[in-house]
Design an enzyme around this catalytic site. Structure first.
Site: not given
Ligand code: TYM
Length: 331
Positions: A111, A195, A198
């Site tokens: 990022k 990957k 969104k």
């Molecule tokens: P975020 O919002 O990017 O994604 C949410 C969840 O979706 C999973 N994910 C995927 N799984 C499989 N294939 C993909 N292409 C894919 N893209 C995203 C992510 O691994 C995630 O589980 N930092 C985190 C949000 C967060 C969080 C937390 C998670 C903030 N605090 C505490 C767990 C615990 C994030 O950016 O997820």
């Protein structure tokens, strides 16, 4: 009962990758744990957001969480910025985090590269993982279901918990990461070595959970496949077909072995048409449930209640942290 915590950013509409990596696990695990699910809007502002869109996405994300099958009577669903403990705990944790640890995070490096091409890199992008650690540690979570890309952040969370426990007082549970058996890393449809995300500029590379189901089926049919014609799982040599097999397996529960047998001798075209139908029917049902929640008018009540429950638990942990670090006066 042990505690579970996870979060999703309202930085756009979640994709089928988010569903398979995260939401599907949430639904499966919700009955085994005291479960906290968070809409992490404070994480989302580490990249530029339109304020009205962010608020709209926050509400939509609540409906999406619920439509995935979470039971609002059992779980706690809340918005991060509405529980002030998160920012307080993140600040305290920053004092036990080394800059070098943050600079090593691959998500930060990716990022930061994008941000520095346009403007300066904001500090929030660097300290993002301490806020994430705060999210998890505040609830004493012993398990955190996420996709593969969050594994490194979870490792750091464990390190910070142990460091705080050793340096101050043994107050944190050291959490375990829970990755899904299939679908931990769903790849882009047009560049299957990248990957699915969104926030990708190319809407053909991902399937949003709110995509028109027929358009989504078309995206599957035009997904990049590999040379050869065999439908076989081989990530190295056949990343396109392997990714589609994972999506198929994740959505239907059929094993990849069974799918390979079912489609033996069939063409990529036939396979993609069939998967297109699976995706179309999944999205049709999913979106019906999202609309039911939106129309029910219950979302604000569920989030209000979630904020109260989450605050009660998180405020207690903030107090313990402050006491351990000597902040404020004796209470
Ligand atoms: P975020 O919002 O990017 O994604 C949410 C969840 O979706 C999973 N994910 C995927 N799984 C499989 N294939 C993909 N292409 C894919 N893209 C995203 C992510 O691994 C995630 O589980 N930092 C985190 C949000 C967060 C969080 C937390 C998670 C903030 N605090 C505490 C767990 C615990 C994030 O950016 O997820």
């Amino acid at each position: 009962m042990k505690t579970l915590f996870s979060g999703v950013q309202p930085s756009g509409i979640p994709t089928i990758g988010n569903y398979l990596g995260a939401y599907k696990q949430f639904t499966e695990l919700q009955h085994e744990y005291d479960s906290y699910f968070c809409i992490v809007d404070q994480h989302a502002i580490t990249v530029p957001q339109d304020r009205l869109k962010l608020r709209e996405n926050t509400k939509t994300l609540a409906a999406i969480y619920l439509a995935s099958g979470l039971d609002p009577e059992k779980i706690t669903l809340f918005v991060q910025s509405e529980v002030s403990a998160h920012a307080k705990a993140a600040w305290m944790l920053q004092s036990v985090t080394y800059i070098g640890e943050l600079e090593r995070m691959t998500q930060y490096k990716d990022k930061a590269r994008k941000q520095s091409a346009k403007e300066g890199i904001n500090a929030g992008l660097l300290t993002y993982p301490t806020l994430m650690a705060a999210d998890i540690l505040l609830y004493g979570a012993s398990i955190v279901p996420v996709g593969d890309d969050q594994n490194q952040h979870l490792e750091l969370t464990r390190t910070l918990a142990e460091r705080f426990n050793n340096r101050y007082n043994d107050i944190f549970t050291v959490p375990e990461v829970k990755l899904p058996e299939v679908g931990g890393r769903i790849m882009s449809l047009n560049e299957p070595t990248k990957k699915m995300s969104k926030s990708d500029d190319n809407a053909k590379s991902y399937i949003s959970l709110l995509d028109n189901p027929k358009t989504a089926a078309k995206k599957i049919r035009s997904a990049v496949t590999d040379s050869g014609s065999e439908i076989r799982f081989d990530k190295e040599n056949k990343p396109g077909i392997s990714n589609l097999l994972v999506i198929y397996s994740g959505l239907t529960g059929q094993s990849i072995k069974d799918l390979e047998a079912e489609y033996e001798g069939k063409s990529y075209g036939e396979f993609k048409t069939a998967l297109g139908e699976v995706v179309e029917s999944f999205l049709t049902d999913f979106q019906e449930r999202v609309n039911e929640y939106v129309e029910s008018g219950r979302i604000d009540d569920i989030l209000d209640e979630g904020r109260e429950r989450a605050s009660r638990k998180a405020d207690k942990m903030v107090e313990k942290m402050e006491r351990a670090m000597g902040l404020g006066r004796k209470r």
